[in-house]
Each structure stands twice: as C-alpha cells, then as structure tokens.
Design an enzyme around this catalytic site. Structure first.
Site, PDB file in Angstrom:
ATOM      1  N   GLU A   1       0.820  -1.243  -0.117  1.00 48.72           N
ATOM      2  CA  GLU A   1       0.041  -0.213   0.061  1.00 48.72           C
ATOM      3  C   GLU A   1       0.964   1.194  -0.108  1.00 48.72           C
ATOM      4  O   GLU A   1       1.917   1.187   0.581  1.00 48.72           O
ATOM      5  CB  GLU A   1      -0.884   0.102   1.359  1.00 48.72           C
ATOM      6  CG  GLU A   1      -1.971  -1.084   1.103  1.00 48.72           C
ATOM      7  CD  GLU A   1      -2.871  -1.008   2.349  1.00 48.72           C
ATOM      8  OE1 GLU A   1      -3.871  -1.632   2.256  1.00 48.72           O
ATOM      9  OE2 GLU A   1      -2.642  -0.144   3.332  1.00 48.72           O
TER      10      GLU A   1
ATOM     11  N   CYS B   1       3.062   8.390   2.004  1.00 48.87           N
ATOM     12  CA  CYS B   1       3.645   7.156   2.656  1.00 48.87           C
ATOM     13  C   CYS B   1       3.959   6.042   1.943  1.00 48.87           C
ATOM     14  O   CYS B   1       3.046   5.367   1.303  1.00 48.87           O
ATOM     15  CB  CYS B   1       2.552   6.969   3.837  1.00 48.87           C
ATOM     16  SG  CYS B   1       3.010   5.594   4.841  1.00 48.87           S
TER      17      CYS B   1
ATOM     18  N   CYS C   1       6.298  -7.885   6.867  1.00 48.05           N
ATOM     19  CA  CYS C   1       7.203  -7.485   7.768  1.00 48.05           C
ATOM     20  C   CYS C   1       7.630  -8.482   8.861  1.00 48.05           C
ATOM     21  O   CYS C   1       6.779  -9.361   9.182  1.00 48.05           O
ATOM     22  CB  CYS C   1       6.709  -6.246   8.443  1.00 48.05           C
ATOM     23  SG  CYS C   1       8.084  -5.438   9.766  1.00 48.05           S
TER      24      CYS C   1
ATOM     25  N   CYS D   1       5.213  -6.695  15.250  1.00 40.13           N
ATOM     26  CA  CYS D   1       4.816  -5.674  16.331  1.00 40.13           C
ATOM     27  C   CYS D   1       3.555  -6.107  16.818  1.00 40.13           C
ATOM     28  O   CYS D   1       2.822  -6.439  15.784  1.00 40.13           O
ATOM     29  CB  CYS D   1       4.963  -4.396  16.087  1.00 40.13           C
ATOM     30  SG  CYS D   1       6.658  -3.866  15.685  1.00 40.13           S
TER      31      CYS D   1
ATOM     32  N   CYS E   1       0.373  -4.408  15.268  1.00 38.50           N
ATOM     33  CA  CYS E   1       0.613  -3.982  13.830  1.00 38.50           C
ATOM     34  C   CYS E   1       0.078  -5.136  12.818  1.00 38.50           C
ATOM     35  O   CYS E   1       0.561  -6.288  12.731  1.00 38.50           O
ATOM     36  CB  CYS E   1       1.898  -3.739  13.219  1.00 38.50           C
ATOM     37  SG  CYS E   1       2.191  -3.415  11.559  1.00 38.50           S
TER      38      CYS E   1
ATOM     39  N   CYS F   1      -0.523   5.100   7.513  1.00 39.80           N
ATOM     40  CA  CYS F   1       0.738   4.647   7.239  1.00 39.80           C
ATOM     41  C   CYS F   1       1.016   3.335   7.893  1.00 39.80           C
ATOM     42  O   CYS F   1       1.011   3.227   9.137  1.00 39.80           O
ATOM     43  CB  CYS F   1       1.709   5.690   7.389  1.00 39.80           C
ATOM     44  SG  CYS F   1       1.507   6.900   6.341  1.00 39.80           S
TER      45      CYS F   1
HETATM   46  S1  SF4 Z   1       5.016  -1.582  13.049  1.00 39.60           S
HETATM   47 FE1  SF4 Z   1       4.548  -3.334  11.490  1.00 39.60          FE
HETATM   48  S2  SF4 Z   1       5.613  -2.748   9.624  1.00 39.60           S
HETATM   49 FE2  SF4 Z   1       6.424  -1.655  11.565  1.00 39.60          FE
HETATM   50  S3  SF4 Z   1       8.221  -2.882  11.837  1.00 39.60           S
HETATM   51 FE3  SF4 Z   1       6.427  -3.298  13.465  1.00 39.60          FE
HETATM   52  S4  SF4 Z   1       5.729  -5.158  12.337  1.00 39.60           S
HETATM   53 FE4  SF4 Z   1       6.907  -3.986  10.985  1.00 39.60          FE
END
Ligand code: SF4
Length: 396
Positions: free
Chosen positions: A92, A105, A112, A116, A119, A349
């Site tokens: 995106e 963004c 990823c 996290c 996220c 974002c």
């Molecule tokens: S916030 Fe999401 S995209 Fe960013 S480093 Fe953590 S897991 Fe990865």
C-alpha cells in the site's frame, strides 16, 4: 536479454548503465530528468535524446511501475493505492494532502518480519523485500498521476514529503532503500530536501548508524513503550536492540541529522502503555536517566490505535491520551496527537501500524480487484492547486 527497469537506478547507477551502452555519462542526467521530473515512460517522448539512443533503449530498457490493484479516495483527500508486487503480494501507498504539503507514505517490504503486536502487517508475516525500483515506483506513479489528476500547474509538485512508514521495516531492506532515497533527494529527480524525507524504524540500531553515514534524512522511531520489559513484548526487535542501545543510536544520529530532533512514534494502547507513570518513565528515558547518556532531542507523536481483531488490543480513551500528552508536554517535550486521516477508506501509514486497520487482508482485496474511486477531497485539492511550487522548498 534482460530488460532493465530504469526505475531501479539512482543517477549514478544510470550513468554506469549508459556507459555500458557505449553512451556518455551525462546522458544519464537527461534520462533521469525525463523519467522522474517529467514522468516519461516512453523513450519516444524524450526529444532531446538522439534517435539512436532512444532506439537502443527501446530494445533494452523500460520504465514501468507496478500494476494498481485498487485506488480509494477519502472525502478528506487522502488517496490509497494497492500495488501488485507479484506472487500474490500487494503493498500500500497512501497520499495525505494538507494545506501546505502533500505527504506520500511509502512501503519498503511486502509484509514485515519484525512482528509488532499492534501492527496488522506484523501479524501478516514477511513475504519479501521490495526492490529499489518498486520503492521508487510508488513515488513516480503517485507524483505524475496526481499532477494530471489534480491538473496542477506546470512546475507544481504534488508530493512534497515522503515518509517511509508504509508496510515493512525500511532498515531491514537497506540495500534497496538507500538508492531509492537518493532518487528522492536528487535535484534532477524529485529534489526533496533531507528534512522532508523521513525513514521510520522500529529500531534496527546498526542500520541507524549506517543511514547516518550514507544518507542522513529525518528519522522517526517507533517507540511504543518506556521500558525494555514492555517493549520486548510489543516490538520484538527490542530483545536484540534494547532501549539503551536505541537511545544511544538516536543520539549518534542527531550529529548528522537534517533536523535537530528525532520523532518518537507512540501508539496509545489502552491499559498497556498509556498510564501517567509510563509517560514519566518516557521522560526519564529520553533524558538519559539510568540509560548512561544525555538527553535525546526529540518530539513525540501519539497515535490513537485503530484496533484489529487479531491484536487483542484496544485504543486508549481520548482523556487518557490527553493526560499522557500533558505529562510529556509538562516535561518540556513537544508532543502532538496524530489526526486520523482517510478513515472512510481505512488508510494510514504502516509503520504507524495501529492506524492501518486491515492490511492483513491485502491478498483478499487483490482477489476482488476492481479499481474503485470514491469522492476526491475537493478542499485539499484546491489547497494544492493554490500553489505548491517546486521552487518553494523550505522544510516543513
Ligand atoms: S510496526 Fe509493523 S511494519 Fe513496522 S516494524 Fe513493526 S511489524 Fe513491521
């Protein structure tokens, strides 16, 4: 014969490519301007290049962005594109217009690996790194698409700021990231100032040091917790690079940073990281108390969490966010609470991932692919038309 996508090259790499074709290096600058300043994708448009060179390029190279899976425009002017990066993956890119700027963004990875807790990209797992060309293509497409769509006057730039806060951890895709940043900064490319290009990281300490030396741009750090015990849980990368190391890297970065502060992003999670006591702990952290160092010059950006089911987390109340902000402000830190943009299209974002409600469903959305366009944000568009001159670069 492999056909090169010229979006993969910064200007130096393009000069090397021109030499390999038996051309003078300065041809790269001409070519680079056509691609990035004028948005050309057809070598026949490049009228000041010799016909022989254009013919040579036509057989060996192309200028190609990724296919747009969907486009959504919010009533507030925010536009989100979903790009197909192959193999069932999509990334995106979000355009956020404001009165005095247009921010893009940009994503750096499909998925990823950091994982996290708050996220949805992290919950989705890691698919692959984007190439330099795929990172650049998001800006190339958005800038030239928006100029036409918004009917911007000649010499007016649609995108004035780039934030590497989309899907992925940019500093875990460093080799592709740095040439892409160079294209953004290049006066013959997009000519963005270092202050207007921000890399956001969850804290890859060795790469923060490398970025400082290779290509210092504005730095944002996804902090989200005031101590290692909590951050180990919310941002698993903290187990490798704990807060003391991260704060030290931030202080080193400031030596060469284009801004005299680091932005700390802090996602507000109800009952998890949002107490006044934790705000006081944050103050102590950035002042270096007990972390073997001096102050880290910084600003805080508090992000109301936008819940998604798999997280098991909810957003702090408005009063709690306000109280938390007040503690930081009373402690002398510039603290803002992020406005939510593009809510009707679920756009925001990725590094600030709580705001992105549903990136886990990118693949499903690819499956129901039709390009759909909602209303355009007329107020924001008018503000842009009112004049964002390429020449008026002065930092934000
Ligand atoms: S916030 Fe999401 S995209 Fe960013 S480093 Fe953590 S897991 Fe990865």
């Amino acid at each position: 014969m492999t056909v090169a996508n010229l979006l993969e090259f910064d200007r130096e790499a393009l000069a090397v490519y021109c030499e390999q074709l038996g051309e003078k290096r300065f041809r790269a600058t001409q070519l680079f301007r056509w691609i990035h300043q004028k948005g050309a994708s057809d070598f026949d448009q490049m009228s000041d290049l010799a016909r022989a060179l254009r013919d040579k390029l036509a057989g060996r190279a192309r200028i190609a962005a990724m296919a747009v899976v969907s486009e959504q425009a919010s009533s507030d002017g925010t536009i989100k594109w979903l790009f197909d990066v192959g193999g069932g993956n999509a990334v995106e890119t979000v355009f956020i217009p404001e009165d005095d700027r247009g921010t893009l963004c940009v994503s750096s990875q499909a998925g990823c690996a950091v994982g996290c807790r708050f996220c949805s990209t992290g919950h989705q797992g890691f698919s692959r790194n984007l190439t330099t060309g795929e990172i650049v293509a998001q800006l190339w497409f958005a800038e030239h698409h928006l100029r036409k769509r918004l009917n911007l006057p000649e010499g007016t730039r649609a995108i004035t700021n780039v934030v590497m806060m989309g899907m992925g951890e940019p500093l875990q895709n460093y080799a592709a990231l740095v040439p892409a940043l160079r294209v953004m900064l290049d006066d013959h490319g997009y000519g963005l100032s270092r202050r207007r290009v921000t890399v956001s990281t969850s804290g890859v300490v060795p790469m923060i040091d490398r970025l400082r030396d290779d290509c210092p741009v504005a730095l944002a750090v996804s902090l989200h917790a005031p101590n290692d015990a909590l951050r180990d849980d919310l941002v698993p990368l903290n187990r490798k690079y704990p807060l003391a190391d991260l704060m030290a890297a931030c202080r080193r970065y400031l030596d060469k940073a284009p801004r005299d502060f680091i932005t700390f992003e802090y996602c507000m999670l109800d009952g998890v990281n949002d107490s006044d006591a934790q705000a006081h702990e944050l103050l102590a952290l950035v002042r270096g108390d007990g972390h073997g160092g001096a102050d880290v010059s910084c600003k805080f950006n508090l992000i109301p969490f936008n819940p998604f089911p798999a997280s098991g987390l909810t957003c702090s109340s408005k009063d709690r966010v306000a109280s938390f902000a007040r503690v930081l402000q009373d402690g002398g830190l510039v603290t803002t609470v992020r406005k939510t943009r593009g809510q009707d299209i679920d756009a925001a974002c990725g590094q600030l991932a709580g705001e992105v409600q549903d990136r886990t469903s990118a693949k499903q959305r690819m499956a129901r692919a039709p390009v759909h366009l909602h209303r355009s944000g007329s107020e924001a568009v008018e503000a842009m038309r009112a004049g964002r001159s390429v020449a008026s670069e002065s930092g934000s």
